[in-house]
Write a protein that holds these residues in place. Structure first.
Motif, mmCIF file in Angstrom:
data_model
loop_
_atom_site.group_PDB
_atom_site.id
_atom_site.type_symbol
_atom_site.label_atom_id
_atom_site.label_comp_id
_atom_site.label_asym_id
_atom_site.label_seq_id
_atom_site.Cartn_x
_atom_site.Cartn_y
_atom_site.Cartn_z
ATOM 1 N N ASP A 92 0.831 -1.214 0.000
ATOM 2 C CA ASP A 92 0.000 0.000 0.000
ATOM 3 C C ASP A 92 0.863 1.260 0.000
ATOM 4 N N VAL A 93 2.028 1.183 0.665
ATOM 5 C CA VAL A 93 2.969 2.309 0.683
ATOM 6 C C VAL A 93 4.388 1.734 0.688
ATOM 7 N N PHE A 94 5.230 2.310 -0.155
ATOM 8 C CA PHE A 94 6.630 1.905 -0.191
ATOM 9 C C PHE A 94 7.445 2.959 0.567
ATOM 10 N N VAL A 95 8.218 2.500 1.575
ATOM 11 C CA VAL A 95 8.975 3.420 2.434
ATOM 12 C C VAL A 95 10.465 3.139 2.282
ATOM 13 N N CYS A 96 11.253 4.181 2.051
ATOM 14 C CA CYS A 96 12.697 4.007 1.854
ATOM 15 C C CYS A 96 13.483 4.933 2.779
ATOM 16 N N GLN A 97 14.558 4.420 3.322
ATOM 17 C CA GLN A 97 15.456 5.197 4.192
ATOM 18 C C GLN A 97 16.477 5.965 3.362
ATOM 19 N N LEU A 98 16.693 7.225 3.677
ATOM 20 C CA LEU A 98 17.772 7.991 3.074
ATOM 21 C C LEU A 98 19.062 7.578 3.795
ATOM 22 N N SER A 99 19.780 6.664 3.201
ATOM 23 C CA SER A 99 20.905 6.010 3.880
ATOM 24 C C SER A 99 22.015 6.977 4.273
ATOM 25 N N THR A 100 22.500 6.840 5.506
ATOM 26 C CA THR A 100 23.651 7.627 5.965
ATOM 27 C C THR A 100 24.959 7.093 5.378
ATOM 28 N N ASN A 101 24.940 5.866 4.895
ATOM 29 C CA ASN A 101 26.177 5.253 4.401
ATOM 30 C C ASN A 101 26.716 5.942 3.156
ATOM 31 N N ASP A 102 25.822 6.491 2.343
ATOM 32 C CA ASP A 102 26.273 7.209 1.151
ATOM 33 C C ASP A 102 27.085 8.448 1.543
ATOM 34 N N ALA A 103 26.684 9.083 2.664
ATOM 35 C CA ALA A 103 27.419 10.250 3.151
ATOM 36 C C ALA A 103 28.736 9.822 3.792
ATOM 37 N N CYS A 142 2.039 2.427 -6.065
ATOM 38 C CA CYS A 142 1.640 2.883 -4.732
ATOM 39 C C CYS A 142 2.399 4.154 -4.377
ATOM 40 N N PRO A 143 1.959 4.853 -3.352
ATOM 41 C CA PRO A 143 2.709 6.035 -2.894
ATOM 42 C C PRO A 143 4.096 5.643 -2.390
ATOM 43 N N VAL A 144 5.045 6.550 -2.542
ATOM 44 C CA VAL A 144 6.412 6.325 -2.066
ATOM 45 C C VAL A 144 6.744 7.372 -1.006
ATOM 46 N N VAL A 145 7.342 6.885 0.092
ATOM 47 C CA VAL A 145 7.744 7.762 1.195
ATOM 48 C C VAL A 145 9.231 7.540 1.480
ATOM 49 N N PHE A 146 9.957 8.612 1.640
ATOM 50 C CA PHE A 146 11.339 8.527 2.118
ATOM 51 C C PHE A 146 11.396 9.106 3.538
ATOM 52 N N TYR A 147 12.287 8.573 4.340
ATOM 53 C CA TYR A 147 12.487 9.183 5.661
ATOM 54 C C TYR A 147 13.977 9.432 5.875
ATOM 55 N N THR A 148 14.278 10.481 6.615
ATOM 56 C CA THR A 148 15.664 10.859 6.894
ATOM 57 C C THR A 148 16.034 10.485 8.327
ATOM 58 N N ASN A 149 17.323 10.518 8.587
ATOM 59 C CA ASN A 149 17.810 10.355 9.964
ATOM 60 C C ASN A 149 17.550 11.627 10.761
ATOM 61 N N PRO A 150 17.413 11.507 12.079
ATOM 62 C CA PRO A 150 17.444 12.713 12.914
ATOM 63 C C PRO A 150 18.785 13.417 12.732
ATOM 64 N N PHE A 151 18.845 14.680 13.056
ATOM 65 C CA PHE A 151 20.027 15.505 12.789
ATOM 66 C C PHE A 151 21.289 14.965 13.463
ATOM 67 N N TYR A 152 22.390 14.998 12.732
ATOM 68 C CA TYR A 152 23.722 14.786 13.282
ATOM 69 C C TYR A 152 24.695 15.594 12.436
ATOM 70 N N ALA A 153 25.866 15.860 12.956
ATOM 71 C CA ALA A 153 26.800 16.783 12.297
ATOM 72 C C ALA A 153 27.477 16.127 11.108
ATOM 73 N N ASP A 154 26.908 16.323 9.913
ATOM 74 C CA ASP A 154 27.487 15.771 8.699
ATOM 75 C C ASP A 154 27.025 16.607 7.511
ATOM 76 N N GLU A 155 27.950 17.308 6.905
ATOM 77 C CA GLU A 155 27.614 18.178 5.785
ATOM 78 C C GLU A 155 27.131 17.402 4.568
ATOM 79 N N LYS A 156 27.704 16.244 4.325
ATOM 80 C CA LYS A 156 27.318 15.455 3.148
ATOM 81 C C LYS A 156 25.903 14.915 3.284
#
Length: 593
Positions: free
Chosen positions: A155-166, A206-220
């Motif tokens: 019904d909904v596809f959810v994806c994490q904005l991975s910190t590993n790429d940064a 279906c709808p697509v949702v991305f979610y981010t990590n809570p803030f941490y000190a990383d410019e990338k």
């Protein structure tokens, strides 16, 4: 390596530390430095391995949040309250991500499991720690996305904005003009995100949702969040923006909510779950996901300052950790060496060998005699719990002993150094100045001066010297071992007399503790025999090194020897009583009986 450790331990920087320790132990600072050096040389590798194992255990415990209070069982998904009349009940969600989606530091439980448990939803969790959005291998998001059965209801596809790429500093890329799967450069973050959105829409419609990590000190990662917002505008997808969620990010500053700068604990996921549930409910009903009430994420110079501050803190903490680890290794190695050298755990230092439990000899021919014992650590009883050999003679033979000892000192009156001019011993601590503190006024009755032939003189810090033709104290070279012995004999001549007791046999490789040299020591013994011939009744030598009878049943380094000696130089209580004692007593009988 030996010179390396000596350069450290004999540096001026550590001098106050060794001076304080030496005062507490009643030895010279050089002795302390020697045992620090020898401890690291002998036990350093052993304790380094132990420390590394402990560090590895701590890192693993810390890494996986094993002892984090935020991972207590009360925070398990099954212990959370159920959502009544949940709009998510029975709905099916696919979650694609890496360690945050998986629950890396929370025993494999994340908000995905909590959404399922609280709402009766069906959640498919496709998450592998350390993986990236960018398509760079079989475990990447895109590769794993393709392995999910296209027939899986969603019904909904959810994806994490991975910190590993940064973390891995993968290329950010740019927004494409197209919308087809072939239009995206999946070797960049932009292209990978667009590919995942297009694939999910095409496969599950279906709808697509991305979610981010809570803030941490990383410019990338900040740049990735900005990129995601640009992509979301193009594709009209929803974003659960924890990066800019001030309330969640503030909570994540607490260790019980986030195990490290990236990975939440179960408690942290519990705090994030209602936001995820509310976002999914909005998406299912076609509503916009609410923006965070309070923004906390930093940008520009403020973020750069935060990043630099975190980098400096990280470096400082690592340096301090290395210093602490070195101190632990050095400290543990030194303690182990001292335990060995001082015979703390040696069977030869058990209570049955103590002077106070020995039977007295009422018919001793030297009963009532006064002996002045002059020496360094061997006469101090360094390997016998600081019990001087004088104590056994007093207890058994009824003598009265004056003990003038100081560990680490030389017969020769020199300002001596060790190694490449490192460390020193003071001439004021040598035997003769200490003996001269005892006069006919301070000690009117002394029947014999008993002198230890110090092994410290065999370290190459002074000349052994030659026997002189004179009997005049002013003619003796006090900076040599032989000259000092002659001066001691001359000083004692009128009322006392002198007996020199040598040490037992040792090999050079057995003396890391101080670097004594057996060839030099044997030369010193040879000179003592020459002094015996010269001085006659005023000088006598008890040669324990060349006493063949003494070694008939004892092999250097064997079990019996180790019960007699705490190390190559220092006897245990048993050694003083049973091995050295009978020969010392026999010679005292000859001289004073």
């Amino acid at each position: 390596m030996l010179n390396f450790w000596r350069a450290i331990f004999y540096s001026d920087l550590l001098a106050p530390v060794f001076k304080a320790v030496a005062t507490a132990l009643g030895v010279t600072p050089q002795v302390c430095k020697e045992y620090c050096t020898s401890g690291v040389m002998m036990y350093g590798l052993q304790f380094t391995i132990i420390v590394l194992i402990v560090i590895a255990a701590i890192v693993l415990i810390r890494l996986f949040g094993l002892l984090n209070p935020g991972n207590l069982p009360k925070y398990n998904p099954g212990n959370m309250d159920q959502v009544k009349n949940s709009p998510l009940k029975g709905k099916r969600f696919i979650f694609l991500g890496s360690s945050v989606t998986k629950g890396f530091a929370s025993f494999g439980k994340s908000f995905v499991d909590m959404v399922a448990a609280r709402n009766g939803a069906v959640c498919v969790k496709e998450a592998v720690s350390g993986t990236t959005l960018v398509d760079n291998g079989p475990k990447s998001y895109i590769s794993r996305l393709k392995t999910i059965d296209a027939k899986t209801p969603c019904d909904v596809f959810v994806c994490q904005l991975s910190t590993n790429d940064a973390t891995k500093k993968l290329p950010l890329g740019k927004l494409s003009a197209g919308t087809g799967l072939a239009d995206f450069d999946t070797k960049t973050v932009y292209g990978a995100i667009e590919y995942i959105i297009a694939y999910a829409k095409e496969t599950w419609d279906c709808p697509v949702v991305f979610y981010t990590n809570p803030f941490y000190a990383d410019e990338k990662y900040a740049a990735m969040v900005s990129a995601l917002k640009e992509i979301a505008g193009k594709w009209e997808i929803s974003v659960v923006d924890f990066w800019n969620d001030g309330e969640i990010s503030e909570l994540c500053k607490k260790g019980s909510y986030r195990n490290d700068q990236i990975h939440p604990t179960k408690k942290g996921y519990q705090a994030m779950t209602p936001t995820v549930e509310a976002a999914l409910a909005c998406v299912l009903t076609g509503k916009a996901v609410p923006a965070p009430k309070k923004s906390i994420a930093l940008t520009g110079d403020a973020l750069k300052k935060k990043v630099n501050g975190r980098r400096v803190k990280k470096i400082v903490l690592r340096v301090l950790a290395v210093i602490l680890a070195i101190l632990v290794v050095v400290g543990a190695s030194t303690v182990q060496q001292l335990v060995t050298v001082t015979g703390m755990k040696n069977e030869g230092n058990s209570d049955k060998y103590a002077p106070e439990v020995q039977a007295a000899n009422p018919d001793s021919p030297i009963k009532g005699k006064t002996l002045l014992w002059l020496g360094s650590s061997v006469f101090q009883g360094f390997g016998a719990g600081k019990t001087s050999p004088a104590a056994w003679i007093d207890a058994i033979d009824g003598t009265n002993s004056i003990v003038e000892v100081k560990g680490g000192t030389l017969l020769a009156g020199v300002e001596a150094s060790i190694g490449s001019g490192l460390g020193s011993v003071s001439s004021s601590d040598s035997y003769l100045p200490r003996l001269m503190n005892h006069t006919a006024e301070t000690d009117p009755v002394v029947d014999l001066v008993v002198v230890q032939l110090s092994t410290n003189d065999s370290k190459g810090q002074c000349e052994t010297g030659e026997v002189s033709a004179s009997f005049d104290m002013d003619d003796f070279e006090l900076t040599t071992t032989v000259g000092a012995l002659e001066a001691i004999t001359a000083y004692s001549k009128e009322t006392w007399g002198a007996l020199v007791i040598t040490g037992t046999q040792f090999e050079d490789e057995m003396t890391y503790s101080g670097g004594q040299n057996k060839d030099i020591y044997q030369l010193m013994i040879e000179r003592c025999h020459e002094l015996d011939e010269k001085w006659g009744d005023e000088f006598s030598v008890l040669d324990l090194w060349h006493n063949d009878v003494m070694y008939e049943n004892v092999v250097t380094g064997d079990t019996l020897w180790r019960s007699y000696m705490s190390d190559a130089i220092h006897p245990t209580k048993k050694g003083y009583l049973e091995w050295w004692g009978p020969y010392v007593e026999e010679r005292l009988f000859e001289l004073l009986g």
